[in-house]
Scaffold this motif. Structure first.
Motif, PDB file in Angstrom:
ATOM      1  N   PHE A 138       3.496   0.701   2.881  1.00 21.52           N
ATOM      2  CA  PHE A 138       3.247  -0.366   3.835  1.00 21.52           C
ATOM      3  C   PHE A 138       3.172  -1.711   3.123  1.00 21.52           C
ATOM      4  O   PHE A 138       2.576  -1.823   2.045  1.00 21.52           O
ATOM      5  CB  PHE A 138       1.924  -0.149   4.571  1.00 21.52           C
ATOM      6  CG  PHE A 138       1.922   0.992   5.541  1.00 21.52           C
ATOM      7  CD1 PHE A 138       1.276   2.171   5.229  1.00 21.52           C
ATOM      8  CD2 PHE A 138       2.555   0.884   6.765  1.00 21.52           C
ATOM      9  CE1 PHE A 138       1.254   3.232   6.124  1.00 21.52           C
ATOM     10  CE2 PHE A 138       2.549   1.930   7.672  1.00 21.52           C
ATOM     11  CZ  PHE A 138       1.889   3.114   7.348  1.00 21.52           C
ATOM     12  N   GLY A 168      -2.900  11.233   3.630  1.00 21.21           N
ATOM     13  CA  GLY A 168      -3.367  10.138   4.470  1.00 21.21           C
ATOM     14  C   GLY A 168      -4.147   9.053   3.760  1.00 21.21           C
ATOM     15  O   GLY A 168      -4.552   8.073   4.396  1.00 21.21           O
ATOM     16  N   GLN A 169      -4.359   9.192   2.466  1.00 19.73           N
ATOM     17  CA  GLN A 169      -5.128   8.187   1.729  1.00 19.73           C
ATOM     18  C   GLN A 169      -4.285   6.939   1.474  1.00 19.73           C
ATOM     19  O   GLN A 169      -3.107   7.040   1.115  1.00 19.73           O
ATOM     20  CB  GLN A 169      -5.614   8.763   0.404  1.00 19.73           C
ATOM     21  CG  GLN A 169      -6.589   9.917   0.568  1.00 19.73           C
ATOM     22  CD  GLN A 169      -6.883  10.593  -0.755  1.00 19.73           C
ATOM     23  OE1 GLN A 169      -5.980  10.830  -1.553  1.00 19.73           O
ATOM     24  NE2 GLN A 169      -8.139  10.904  -0.986  1.00 19.73           N
ATOM     25  N   LEU A 170      -4.907   5.797   1.643  1.00 22.92           N
ATOM     26  CA  LEU A 170      -4.233   4.506   1.436  1.00 22.92           C
ATOM     27  C   LEU A 170      -4.672   3.920   0.108  1.00 22.92           C
ATOM     28  O   LEU A 170      -5.862   3.692  -0.108  1.00 22.92           O
ATOM     29  CB  LEU A 170      -4.586   3.535   2.556  1.00 22.92           C
ATOM     30  CG  LEU A 170      -3.797   3.680   3.844  1.00 22.92           C
ATOM     31  CD1 LEU A 170      -4.571   3.113   5.011  1.00 22.92           C
ATOM     32  CD2 LEU A 170      -2.448   2.996   3.735  1.00 22.92           C
ATOM     33  N   ASN A 225      -4.079   0.735  -2.595  1.00 23.94           N
ATOM     34  CA  ASN A 225      -3.532  -0.596  -2.796  1.00 23.94           C
ATOM     35  C   ASN A 225      -2.709  -0.618  -4.077  1.00 23.94           C
ATOM     36  O   ASN A 225      -3.214  -0.300  -5.148  1.00 23.94           O
ATOM     37  CB  ASN A 225      -4.666  -1.606  -2.871  1.00 23.94           C
ATOM     38  CG  ASN A 225      -4.168  -3.040  -2.782  1.00 23.94           C
ATOM     39  OD1 ASN A 225      -3.411  -3.499  -3.626  1.00 23.94           O
ATOM     40  ND2 ASN A 225      -4.597  -3.730  -1.749  1.00 23.94           N
ATOM     41  N   ASP A 238     -11.061   7.049   3.227  1.00 24.08           N
ATOM     42  CA  ASP A 238     -10.114   8.133   3.456  1.00 24.08           C
ATOM     43  C   ASP A 238      -9.795   8.365   4.929  1.00 24.08           C
ATOM     44  O   ASP A 238      -8.956   9.210   5.258  1.00 24.08           O
ATOM     45  CB  ASP A 238     -10.647   9.432   2.853  1.00 24.08           C
ATOM     46  CG  ASP A 238     -10.587   9.431   1.342  1.00 24.08           C
ATOM     47  OD1 ASP A 238     -11.256  10.281   0.725  1.00 24.08           O
ATOM     48  OD2 ASP A 238      -9.887   8.565   0.774  1.00 24.08           O
ATOM     49  N   PHE A 242      -9.423   0.957   0.710  1.00 21.17           N
ATOM     50  CA  PHE A 242      -9.602   1.743   1.918  1.00 21.17           C
ATOM     51  C   PHE A 242     -10.410   3.019   1.697  1.00 21.17           C
ATOM     52  O   PHE A 242     -10.373   3.631   0.620  1.00 21.17           O
ATOM     53  CB  PHE A 242      -8.232   2.143   2.486  1.00 21.17           C
ATOM     54  CG  PHE A 242      -7.579   1.039   3.262  1.00 21.17           C
ATOM     55  CD1 PHE A 242      -6.972  -0.018   2.619  1.00 21.17           C
ATOM     56  CD2 PHE A 242      -7.588   1.059   4.644  1.00 21.17           C
ATOM     57  CE1 PHE A 242      -6.382  -1.047   3.344  1.00 21.17           C
ATOM     58  CE2 PHE A 242      -7.000   0.037   5.382  1.00 21.17           C
ATOM     59  CZ  PHE A 242      -6.404  -1.012   4.722  1.00 21.17           C
ATOM     60  N   GLN A 264      -7.425  -5.227  -0.662  1.00 22.97           N
ATOM     61  CA  GLN A 264      -8.300  -4.433   0.193  1.00 22.97           C
ATOM     62  C   GLN A 264      -8.301  -2.990  -0.305  1.00 22.97           C
ATOM     63  O   GLN A 264      -7.262  -2.440  -0.684  1.00 22.97           O
ATOM     64  CB  GLN A 264      -7.830  -4.477   1.649  1.00 22.97           C
ATOM     65  CG  GLN A 264      -8.139  -5.784   2.338  1.00 22.97           C
ATOM     66  CD  GLN A 264      -7.931  -5.738   3.835  1.00 22.97           C
ATOM     67  OE1 GLN A 264      -7.848  -4.675   4.446  1.00 22.97           O
ATOM     68  NE2 GLN A 264      -7.854  -6.903   4.448  1.00 22.97           N
ATOM     69  N   GLN A 280       0.536   5.204   1.297  1.00 24.56           N
ATOM     70  CA  GLN A 280      -0.243   6.228   1.992  1.00 24.56           C
ATOM     71  C   GLN A 280       0.322   7.586   1.592  1.00 24.56           C
ATOM     72  O   GLN A 280       1.467   7.910   1.928  1.00 24.56           O
ATOM     73  CB  GLN A 280      -0.188   6.052   3.507  1.00 24.56           C
ATOM     74  CG  GLN A 280      -1.112   7.006   4.249  1.00 24.56           C
ATOM     75  CD  GLN A 280      -1.296   6.644   5.704  1.00 24.56           C
ATOM     76  OE1 GLN A 280      -0.377   6.208   6.380  1.00 24.56           O
ATOM     77  NE2 GLN A 280      -2.518   6.822   6.216  1.00 24.56           N
ATOM     78  N   PHE A 305       0.838  -1.190   0.000  1.00 27.34           N
ATOM     79  CA  PHE A 305       0.000   0.000   0.000  1.00 27.34           C
ATOM     80  C   PHE A 305       0.880   1.250   0.000  1.00 27.34           C
ATOM     81  O   PHE A 305       1.979   1.251   0.555  1.00 27.34           O
ATOM     82  CB  PHE A 305      -0.889   0.052   1.250  1.00 27.34           C
ATOM     83  CG  PHE A 305      -1.894  -1.057   1.344  1.00 27.34           C
ATOM     84  CD1 PHE A 305      -1.554  -2.267   1.935  1.00 27.34           C
ATOM     85  CD2 PHE A 305      -3.175  -0.904   0.854  1.00 27.34           C
ATOM     86  CE1 PHE A 305      -2.470  -3.292   2.048  1.00 27.34           C
ATOM     87  CE2 PHE A 305      -4.111  -1.923   0.950  1.00 27.34           C
ATOM     88  CZ  PHE A 305      -3.753  -3.113   1.548  1.00 27.34           C
TER      89      PHE A 305
END
Lengths: 111, 112
Positions: free
Chosen positions: A86, A41-43, A45, B105, B103, B101, A37, A35
Motif C-alpha cells: 500500500f 494481515g500484519q501491516l 511500514n 495486528d 500498526f 505510522q 501487508q 506499507f
C-alpha cells in the motif's frame, strides 16, 4: 479529496525477479508512506518518503513529488515478499499524519 | 517490545450490541489512529487523536466514537453495531506529524 492510484493491481513473480510498483496521487503531498501487508494481515511500514530516494536492503523507494508519483522497487524477490503493498499520502498542508490509502498492489512471489 | 497492541483479536456481535476495541502503544507516541479495512480496499481512517484528551473525525466516522483519556490508549466504541461495520479494524500510532505510522495486528469484527 486527494486520489491515490496504485499499479499494477496484481503481480505474479518468480523468486529472484525484480519488480517496480507505482503510486500516483492527484494533488501535492507532504507525507508519503509505503506499507507491506503480509499474508497474515500484519501491516509493516516500509518507508516514510515524501520526496527523494531511500533504500532498505532489497527494497528501495523514490518519490518525485513535483510529478506526483512514487515508485517502490523490489529486487531479487523472495516468497516472503508476497502480500499487498500500500501507498498512503497526506495532502499538502496537513499536519496530523492523516493518511489516504491506495487500494494496493497484490504481489505473489512463486518459488 | 510490544509496539501497538489491539484487544480483542476477534469478535462476533449481534446487530444492536455495543462493544469497545482497545488500542495500547508503549512507544510514547503522541498521535493515534483507527482505520477499517474492507475486502479489496485500502484502509480508511475512522477517527484519530493528536494527543491525550483530543479526538477528531476521519473519513468514515459515522457509527463510531473514540476516547483518549490516557496517552498510551485509544478506544474505539460501537454503540449499536450494524452489519455494515463488519470489517478488520487497525490501530496505528506515530511520534508526530511527519513520522512513520506503526500498526497493530488488527481486530477482526463480524456483526451478524
Amino acid at each position: 479529496g486527494i486520489q491515490v492510484e496504485q499499479s499494477p493491481p496484481d503481480l505474479i513473480l518468480q523468486e529472484g525477479a525484480n519488480s517496480t510498483l507505482r503510486c500516483n496521487f492527484s494533488d501535492s503531498v507532504n507525507n508519503l508512506q509505503w506499507f507491506h501487508q503480509n499474508p497474515w494481515g500484519q501491516l509493516i511500514n516500509l518507508f516514510y518518503i515524501p520526496s527523494g530516494t531511500k533504500q532498505n536492503g532489497r527494497l528501495s523507494a523514490t518519490t518525485v513529488a513535483t510529478e506526483r508519483y512514487s515508485l517502490l522497487y523490489i529486487s531479487s524477490s523472495q516468497t516472503t515478499d508476497s502480500g499487498v503493498y500500500f501507498c498512503a499520502v497526506e495532502q499538502y498542508g496537513g499536519a496530523t499524519n492523516k493518511l489516504i490509502f491506495g487500494t494496493g498492489t497484490l504481489l505473489a512471489v512463486q518459488p | 517490545n510490544a509496539g501497538v497492541t489491539q484487544t480483542p483479536k476477534f469478535r462476533v456481535l449481534k446487530t444492536g450490541q455495543s462493544m469497545t476495541l482497545l488500542c495500547a502503544q508503549d512507544m510514547n507516541h503522541e498521535y493515534m489512529y483507527w482505520y477499517r479495512q474492507d475486502p479489496g480496499m485500502g484502509l480508511r481512517l475512522i477517527h484519530y487523536s493528536v494527543g491525550e484528551g483530543t479526538t477528531a473525525k476521519g473519513e468514515v466516522p459515522d457509527g463510531y466514537n473514540v476516547s483518549r483519556l490516557k496517552k498510551q490508549n485509544f478506544l474505539l466504541g460501537l454503540e449499536s453495531a450494524a452489519p455494515s461495520q463488519t470489517s478488520v479494524y487497525f490501530c496505528a500510532s506515530s511520534d508526530s506529524s511527519w513520522q512513520p505510522q506503526h500498526f497493530g495486528d488488527g481486530t477482526r469484527l463480524s456483526i451478524l
